[in-house]
Structure formats: structure tokens, C-alpha cells
Scaffold this active site. Sequence first.
Site, PDB file in Angstrom:
ATOM      1  N   ARG A  55       0.835  -1.201   0.000  1.00  0.00           N
ATOM      2  CA  ARG A  55       0.000   0.000   0.000  1.00  0.00           C
ATOM      3  C   ARG A  55       0.872   1.254   0.000  1.00  0.00           C
ATOM      4  O   ARG A  55       0.429   2.326  -0.405  1.00  0.00           O
ATOM      5  CB  ARG A  55      -0.949  -0.022   1.214  1.00  0.00           C
ATOM      6  CG  ARG A  55      -1.927   1.150   1.255  1.00  0.00           C
ATOM      7  CD  ARG A  55      -3.144   0.845   2.115  1.00  0.00           C
ATOM      8  NE  ARG A  55      -2.807   0.286   3.395  1.00  0.00           N
ATOM      9  CZ  ARG A  55      -2.426   1.020   4.466  1.00  0.00           C
ATOM     10  NH1 ARG A  55      -2.329   2.333   4.381  1.00  0.00           N
ATOM     11  NH2 ARG A  55      -2.155   0.427   5.613  1.00  0.00           N
ATOM     12  N   TYR A 108     -15.546  14.703 -17.014  1.00  0.00           N
ATOM     13  CA  TYR A 108     -15.955  13.329 -16.754  1.00  0.00           C
ATOM     14  C   TYR A 108     -17.066  13.314 -15.706  1.00  0.00           C
ATOM     15  O   TYR A 108     -16.965  13.975 -14.668  1.00  0.00           O
ATOM     16  CB  TYR A 108     -14.753  12.519 -16.283  1.00  0.00           C
ATOM     17  CG  TYR A 108     -15.058  11.085 -15.972  1.00  0.00           C
ATOM     18  CD1 TYR A 108     -15.583  10.229 -16.939  1.00  0.00           C
ATOM     19  CD2 TYR A 108     -14.826  10.576 -14.702  1.00  0.00           C
ATOM     20  CE1 TYR A 108     -15.877   8.903 -16.642  1.00  0.00           C
ATOM     21  CE2 TYR A 108     -15.110   9.247 -14.403  1.00  0.00           C
ATOM     22  CZ  TYR A 108     -15.633   8.424 -15.376  1.00  0.00           C
ATOM     23  OH  TYR A 108     -15.917   7.118 -15.074  1.00  0.00           O
ATOM     24  N   ASP A 180      -6.831  17.225 -16.035  1.00  0.00           N
ATOM     25  CA  ASP A 180      -7.135  15.856 -16.432  1.00  0.00           C
ATOM     26  C   ASP A 180      -6.825  15.753 -17.925  1.00  0.00           C
ATOM     27  O   ASP A 180      -7.520  16.324 -18.758  1.00  0.00           O
ATOM     28  CB  ASP A 180      -8.601  15.531 -16.159  1.00  0.00           C
ATOM     29  CG  ASP A 180      -8.923  14.060 -16.404  1.00  0.00           C
ATOM     30  OD1 ASP A 180      -8.287  13.447 -17.285  1.00  0.00           O
ATOM     31  OD2 ASP A 180      -9.800  13.520 -15.713  1.00  0.00           O
ATOM     32  N   LYS A 205      -7.765   4.063 -19.562  1.00  0.00           N
ATOM     33  CA  LYS A 205      -8.118   4.427 -20.926  1.00  0.00           C
ATOM     34  C   LYS A 205      -6.930   4.218 -21.881  1.00  0.00           C
ATOM     35  O   LYS A 205      -6.465   3.104 -22.059  1.00  0.00           O
ATOM     36  CB  LYS A 205      -8.627   5.867 -20.941  1.00  0.00           C
ATOM     37  CG  LYS A 205      -9.677   6.202 -19.870  1.00  0.00           C
ATOM     38  CD  LYS A 205     -10.895   5.313 -19.912  1.00  0.00           C
ATOM     39  CE  LYS A 205     -12.064   5.826 -19.077  1.00  0.00           C
ATOM     40  NZ  LYS A 205     -11.801   6.005 -17.650  1.00  0.00           N
TER      41      LYS A 205
END
Length: 394
Positions: A55, A108, A180, A205
Site C-alpha cells: 500500500r 468526466y 485531467d 483508458k
Amino acid sequence: MKPATLAVHAGAAAAVPGEPVLSPLVPATSFHAHPDAIGFSANDLTSAAPHFYARWSNPTAELLEARLAALDGGEAALSFASGMAAVSGLFLHLLQSGDHLVLSEVCYAGVAELAHDILPRYGIAVTAIDSSDLAAVAAAIRPETRLVHIETPANPILRLADIAAIAEIAHARGAALSVDSTMATPVATRPLDLGADFVVHSLTKYACGHGDALGGAVIGRAAAIADLRKFAGIHFGATISPFAAWLILRGLETLPARMALHQANAAAVVAFLNTHPRVARVWWPGSADHPQAELARRQMRNFSGMVAFSAAAGAALSRQIADRVKLFSYAVSLGKTRSLIFYIPTDDLLRSSFHLEGAAAQAYRAATGNGTFRLSIGLEDPEDLIADLAQALA
């Protein structure tokens, strides 16, 4: 190194005889430690700390982060389990109660809903603006504005924002700028070079490119990314899995080549759509008639494979297309080897995600009509894609 070389080699260790050429997948969650090297709490984490717990860091994710930073011209990167995890981590790291966020009104849907529906619960004010309008950006900034977040090209109508100009406006007022750049990818645009403080990608993507891994990333200055890692990367727990990181690394190696083909195929499909009688309007940054064509040429080295169009019989046509397409998949997401198409009704988007009203809603509706068909043009032969669209639209 040029982008095509960085995409294959950045961050990789020097060649050693007997070692694999392909960067290995390291799925381990724990690593051998020593009390002199690392403490039990992540609050003690330093840049020199070895891998300790997945993590916190993992060798496969670390290589992905080094390659992403190199491609985007940043000092460091932090990977997340998804693009939304990256955006959420960045927002909640930079913003607290009493702060103000300026956001692209077209972006988005998940980011819009996070900003409008969730951030206000924590005392964070949000103002959505047309980020293609520099005067609107400047007018929206307040003394308590901590972050301006833009998306360019913006989902779903591929509206652009002038990154360099907005960075100047934000910095003059003491705000940071995050961009973004998922649809552009670093092949097209490197926002950090234009003055942005952070660049965000949904690695799901184009970066992955094969539709088989979720991931997200934030790239920026080393100190800022180190702070983000301690705050959001470790304590929010939205850590990318080593296998997903490994798959995305594989995808990055072909990103520059794929983007060139995505762009070429999109240009051919756009030329077809522009002459089709059932198509009312087409958006693609590479088109000469795009309302921001000059900015696209100045800011983008590749115009991507994302195309949008509107049609008078939107809802009915969407059902017809979904029933008839053979090569296109009627599906969400984007940036895959396969071509995708999906219909986004204007009323649904305005009501559930963008929360636009008045003049802003009227302007969006004037541009999109009843809805927008979003196409992610894949790597198939463009003549076959055009033939499939032609029979589906007939």
C-alpha cells in the site's frame, strides 16, 4: 529520449545478463525490512525508504510511476487503483472545509458528481465554469480558491481549455492548477510543461489501451507527490494492484504508436460523419472547423481518437445503432484497441452530473441537441469502421 523511447525504457534498470528483458511482475504485498531503514508508521516514510508494504509502494507500481513521470515531464508520479481514485485523492488532499474549487463545467461525469454531490458535504465550495472562457475562469476565482481543475479535451464534447493561460490566471491568485489529460495523453499534451501543477490520468483508458486494467495517476513535483502519497496514497488505500500496474506498463510501450493510429482512423471517420445526412454536428480537435482549432494545433501534438457527434433522432438512433453495429461495441469507456460508441442524453447529463442551469444549460443544449454520441475510434481498418457506421446509420 523521445516519447516513443521513454514509453519503452523510462525507469527500467540497466540491462544485466541473465535478467529478463521484460520488466517482471512483483505481486508481493510485504517486503523484508530492517528497523534502521523504516518505521512502523507511514508518517515516518522518507524518499529513501525501501519497499515495505504494497500500500506504500511496490516495485512494479514504482516502475509505472517512473515511466509516467518521464512521459509527462514531471518529477514524480503516484499511481492509484482508478482514475477516480486519483482525482478523489488529489481533491481531498488539497482541499478542506472553507476552501473553494473551480471546475470545468464539462468534464468526466464521475468527477462532476464528486464535486457537486460530495465535496460540499465536507464544507468545500465548488464553482463550475466554461473553462474555454478565460474571463469566466478569472471571475470564478475567490480568495479562498485553492484549486482550479480543468479537463482538456473535455468529456464528452471535446471542449478544450488553454492550459498555459489558465495556469497564469490561477497562479496569480494563489491557486494551484490540475489538468485531467486522459483523452490527450502525454503523447498529445504535457500540461506540466504549460504551467500546470498536477496532471491526472485515468490509466484505464489510452495508457492501458487494451481495456483489461483499472488505474489512475497524478504527476507533479517530487515534494508534492510525496505529500500526496502519505496523505491519500497510503491512508485512503486506493492502491493500484501490481498486476494492473504491469498490464498498464505493457500498454504504455505502444502508446505513441497507438495514438498515431487512433488519430489517423479518427480523421477518416470524421470525414465520413461530416457528410452523413443524419449527423447534425461533429466534434474532433483535429478538425479545421472545431471552434478551438487554433488552440488544438498549438497545444496538442496528437488529436486523439475521441470523436463526438449529435443527430436529430438521438435516442431512437442510439437504439438502432446498438442493434446494428458489428465492429463498434456499444459500450462506455474509451482508449481501447476496439472501437466503442455510446449515446449520452443531454437531459440526463445536465440533471445528474453537470448540474447546469440557465444560460449554461442552454448553451450546452444548443451545442449538443438532445444528446451526444461519443465514439472512441480503435485500431481497426478505417474503411471497415466507416462501413459499419454507414450500415448502422442507414
